[in-house]
Design a protein around this motif. Structure first.
Motif, PDB file in Angstrom:
ATOM      1  N   ASN A  84      47.053 100.191 136.036  1.00 46.67           N
ATOM      2  CA  ASN A  84      46.169  99.030 136.113  1.00 46.67           C
ATOM      3  C   ASN A  84      44.847  99.446 136.762  1.00 46.67           C
ATOM      4  O   ASN A  84      44.467  98.949 137.817  1.00 46.67           O
ATOM      5  CB  ASN A  84      46.823  97.891 136.895  1.00 46.67           C
ATOM      6  N   ARG A  85      44.141 100.366 136.111  1.00 48.43           N
ATOM      7  CA  ARG A  85      42.838 100.821 136.618  1.00 48.43           C
ATOM      8  C   ARG A  85      41.834  99.688 136.441  1.00 48.43           C
ATOM      9  O   ARG A  85      41.707  99.137 135.354  1.00 48.43           O
ATOM     10  CB  ARG A  85      42.367 102.059 135.861  1.00 48.43           C
ATOM     11  N   GLY A  86      41.169  99.337 137.485  1.00 46.00           N
ATOM     12  CA  GLY A  86      40.218  98.240 137.443  1.00 46.00           C
ATOM     13  C   GLY A  86      40.842  96.903 137.805  1.00 46.00           C
ATOM     14  O   GLY A  86      40.143  95.917 137.950  1.00 46.00           O
ATOM     15  N   ASN A  87      42.166  96.851 137.943  1.00 44.20           N
ATOM     16  CA  ASN A  87      42.899  95.635 138.321  1.00 44.20           C
ATOM     17  C   ASN A  87      42.529  94.415 137.480  1.00 44.20           C
ATOM     18  O   ASN A  87      42.420  93.307 137.988  1.00 44.20           O
ATOM     19  CB  ASN A  87      42.692  95.331 139.811  1.00 44.20           C
ATOM     20  N   ALA A  88      42.366  94.613 136.191  1.00 46.10           N
ATOM     21  CA  ALA A  88      41.989  93.505 135.306  1.00 46.10           C
ATOM     22  C   ALA A  88      43.205  92.772 134.742  1.00 46.10           C
ATOM     23  O   ALA A  88      43.067  91.664 134.234  1.00 46.10           O
ATOM     24  CB  ALA A  88      41.117  94.024 134.165  1.00 46.10           C
ATOM     25  N   TYR A  89      44.396  93.382 134.821  1.00 45.44           N
ATOM     26  CA  TYR A  89      45.621  92.723 134.349  1.00 45.44           C
ATOM     27  C   TYR A  89      46.365  92.141 135.544  1.00 45.44           C
ATOM     28  O   TYR A  89      46.544  92.804 136.570  1.00 45.44           O
ATOM     29  CB  TYR A  89      46.531  93.699 133.603  1.00 45.44           C
ATOM     30  N   SER A  90      46.828  90.889 135.408  1.00 48.43           N
ATOM     31  CA  SER A  90      47.585  90.242 136.478  1.00 48.43           C
ATOM     32  C   SER A  90      49.061  90.164 136.094  1.00 48.43           C
ATOM     33  O   SER A  90      49.410  89.442 135.157  1.00 48.43           O
ATOM     34  CB  SER A  90      47.064  88.825 136.727  1.00 48.43           C
TER      35      SER A  90
END
Length: 187
Positions: A84-90
């Protein structure tokens, strides 16, 4: 004495005729630095300062699990985040939120078993953009997958929705129900 000092100053400041006519053997370091700065700026503009945005998630993180069936479509929440690079998926909501505008690639797969059909849709905001389903006769397993390249605006949301009556199953060691996405380009 004064004329000798004046002659030396004129020679130092003005140089001799021979010195003025010879080409410089040393490169103009400041001109080279300006050229290098121009080239670096051109590369920055061409490549952009793009953030790294990439994720992969699967349905379960331990053992076996299933999701559904439900009476209506439901967001498929994949809780086992592998990347989850960038933490865009929850993993709490199952939603991917685009941090920047750009071209994104998404792929997904799903597995179902027995009489339950396998049916998953890829949604951009509220619009279905791709579907993967298998409604064949009852069998041991049904699998389906699909992919899409989407232009997203910053803040657009992408999700998987399990179709009404469908079920998704997973095994943590096999990862059969997955969702992957990454930023391809800012332009």
């Amino acid at each position: 004495m004064v004329s000798a000092v004046l002659w030396v100053l004129l020679w130092v400041l003005g140089g001799s005729e021979a010195q003025r006519s010879l080409p410089s053997c040393q490169p103009d370091i400041y001109a080279q630095l300006r050229e290098l700065r121009t080239q670096v700026e051109a590369v920055r503009i061409e490549c952009g300062d793009a953030p790294v945005v990439a994720f992969t998630a699967s349905l379960v993180d331990a053992g076996h699990g299933h999701y559904g069936p439900f009476n209506t479509n439901a967001v498929l929440v994949l809780r086992n985040v592998l990347t989850n690079r960038g933490n865009a998926y929850s993993p709490t909501t199952g939603l991917f939120s685009a941090p920047v505008a750009g071209l994104y690639f998404f792929s997904f797969s799903s597995l179902s078993a027995g009489a339950q059909p396998c049916g998953v849709g890829l949604y951009r905001n509220a619009e279905r953009v791709a579907t993967a389903c298998d409604h064949s006769a009852p069998a041991t397993a049904h699998s389906a997958g699909n992919a899409a390249v989407l232009w997203l605006k910053a803040g657009d949301r992408v999700s998987l929705q399990l179709g009404a009556g469908a079920m998704a199953i997973d095994d943590s060691s096999l990862r059969q129900t997955t969702f992957t996405g990454f930023l391809v380009s800012l332009t």
